[in-house]
Design an enzyme around this catalytic site. Structure first.
Site, PDB file in Angstrom:
ATOM      1  N   GLY A 116      -7.413   3.978  10.476  1.00 18.58           N
ATOM      2  CA  GLY A 116      -8.044   2.696  10.208  1.00 18.58           C
ATOM      3  C   GLY A 116      -8.135   2.317   8.746  1.00 18.58           C
ATOM      4  O   GLY A 116      -8.816   1.350   8.401  1.00 18.58           O
ATOM      5  N   THR A 117      -7.423   3.042   7.876  1.00 16.71           N
ATOM      6  CA  THR A 117      -7.511   2.720   6.446  1.00 16.71           C
ATOM      7  C   THR A 117      -6.975   1.322   6.144  1.00 16.71           C
ATOM      8  O   THR A 117      -7.530   0.602   5.311  1.00 16.71           O
ATOM      9  CB  THR A 117      -6.750   3.753   5.600  1.00 16.71           C
ATOM     10  OG1 THR A 117      -5.430   3.928   6.136  1.00 16.71           O
ATOM     11  CG2 THR A 117      -7.462   5.096   5.591  1.00 16.71           C
ATOM     12  N   GLY A 118      -5.886   0.934   6.822  1.00 20.65           N
ATOM     13  CA  GLY A 118      -5.317  -0.385   6.564  1.00 20.65           C
ATOM     14  C   GLY A 118      -6.238  -1.503   7.001  1.00 20.65           C
ATOM     15  O   GLY A 118      -6.451  -2.479   6.267  1.00 20.65           O
ATOM     16  N   CYS A 119      -6.796  -1.378   8.202  1.00 20.64           N
ATOM     17  CA  CYS A 119      -7.757  -2.374   8.695  1.00 20.64           C
ATOM     18  C   CYS A 119      -8.948  -2.465   7.753  1.00 20.64           C
ATOM     19  O   CYS A 119      -9.407  -3.561   7.394  1.00 20.64           O
ATOM     20  CB  CYS A 119      -8.254  -1.989  10.089  1.00 20.64           C
ATOM     21  SG  CYS A 119      -6.979  -1.752  11.340  1.00 20.64           S
ATOM     22  N   THR A 152      -8.071   9.472   8.104  1.00 19.60           N
ATOM     23  CA  THR A 152      -7.417   8.304   7.520  1.00 19.60           C
ATOM     24  C   THR A 152      -7.114   7.224   8.561  1.00 19.60           C
ATOM     25  O   THR A 152      -6.406   6.265   8.271  1.00 19.60           O
ATOM     26  CB  THR A 152      -6.098   8.718   6.839  1.00 19.60           C
ATOM     27  OG1 THR A 152      -5.251   9.377   7.795  1.00 19.60           O
ATOM     28  CG2 THR A 152      -6.360   9.650   5.664  1.00 19.60           C
ATOM     29  N   LYS A 169       0.838  -1.198   0.000  1.00 15.89           N
ATOM     30  CA  LYS A 169       0.000   0.000   0.000  1.00 15.89           C
ATOM     31  C   LYS A 169       0.876   1.251   0.000  1.00 15.89           C
ATOM     32  O   LYS A 169       1.825   1.355   0.767  1.00 15.89           O
ATOM     33  CB  LYS A 169      -0.917  -0.006   1.222  1.00 15.89           C
ATOM     34  CG  LYS A 169      -1.857  -1.210   1.256  1.00 15.89           C
ATOM     35  CD  LYS A 169      -2.644  -1.295   2.553  1.00 15.89           C
ATOM     36  CE  LYS A 169      -1.744  -1.594   3.736  1.00 15.89           C
ATOM     37  NZ  LYS A 169      -2.512  -1.890   4.978  1.00 15.89           N
TER      38      LYS A 169
END
Length: 264
Positions: free
Chosen positions: A202-205, A200, A168
């Site tokens: 928690g974008t990865g979760c 932004t 990412k």
């Protein structure tokens, strides 16, 4: 099923995962690995769940409801990884491994000692591993700044056992965010304009859970990734900037539901 930590602020971790899976038409089940004390300012404290209890949660769900896909997030320490990994050995549906190491606030969510366990025990379980650029650097022990760096890192992750890797690019600084999906068949590059937003957290979760949901619904990997990226971008773009006083503000996970209600 989501195997991850709880975020008391509701923006990341299990709370974000449940919202994401639900908004995309799935049914979310969970195994909590840790409790965190956090808000939009960052993480103030962490309490790990005993590893046998993490495993017991997983076994209870898998033996009764089953799962079309599993997504792992914050695993916190070696002992939890060692409890989770064996339960994935016989799991034949896709497992999306999000190697959560550092929160967007900069707080450490995986001990340094657990990195090798993540590499040796979790990567071989991954239908897809989804590190951001700093996490890819830690896992591959090499700099990840350019697209070529991302390709080399993805190749290394697949050599270490992952079936596919999504590197990412949100931590980059270019006006365009580049995300790289690597599969045994080749690379797919996704490019989108960078959004200027503090929402932004928690974008990865959220992205990993959206991809896992898509895979569980039968989407091909590239299609699940593309839908997940669209979902996350819309969640950032429509988020409420007044939520919280810190710099790690949450997404609008409910936008598919809200969009439909406005169209009705």
């Amino acid at each position: 099923m989501i195997v991850a930590g709880s975020d008391s602020g509701g923006g990341a971790g299990l709370q974000a995962d449940i919202k994401t899976v639900t908004a995309l038409g799935g049914f979310a089940m969970t195994a909590a690995t840790a409790l965190t004390v956090q808000n939009t300012h960052g993480v103030q404290d962490i309490m790990d769940v005993p590893p046998p209890f993490v495993a017991a949660q997983m076994m209870a769900v898998l033996s009764d409801l089953g799962a079309d896909a599993i997504k792992t997030g914050m695993l916190a320490r070696t002992e939890i990884i060692e409890a989770v990994a064996p339960l994935l050995d016989d799991f034949t549906n896709p497992a999306v491994i999000d190697p959560v190491m550092v929160a967007s606030s900069g707080d450490r969510l995986l001990t340094e000692q657990a990195v090798s366990a993540m590499q040796s025990l979790m990567l071989p379980q991954a239908a897809l591993v989804t590190p951001n650029m700093p996490e890819a650097e830690i896992l591959t022990k090499r700099s990840v700044e350019t697209l070529d760096d991302m390709k080399h890192a993805a190749d290394r992750l697949m050599t270490d056992g992952a079936q596919a890797a999504l590197i990412k690019g949100g931590h980059g600084h270019d006006a365009v965010v580049t995300d790289l999906l690597a599969q045994q068949s080749g690379f797919t590059v996704f490019e989108n304009p960078r959004l200027d937003s503090k929402n932004t957290h928690g974008t990865g979760c959220t992205l990993a859970s959206s991809i896992a949901t898509g895979l569980g619904q039968g989407l091909a990997l590239a299609a699940a990734v593309e839908r997940g990226l669209v979902y996350v971008r819309r969640a950032i773009a429509t988020a409420n900037p007044s939520l919280g006083a810190g710099h790690n503000k949450p997404l609008n996970h409910a936008h598919p539901v809200l969009d439909k209600s406005q169209d009705a």
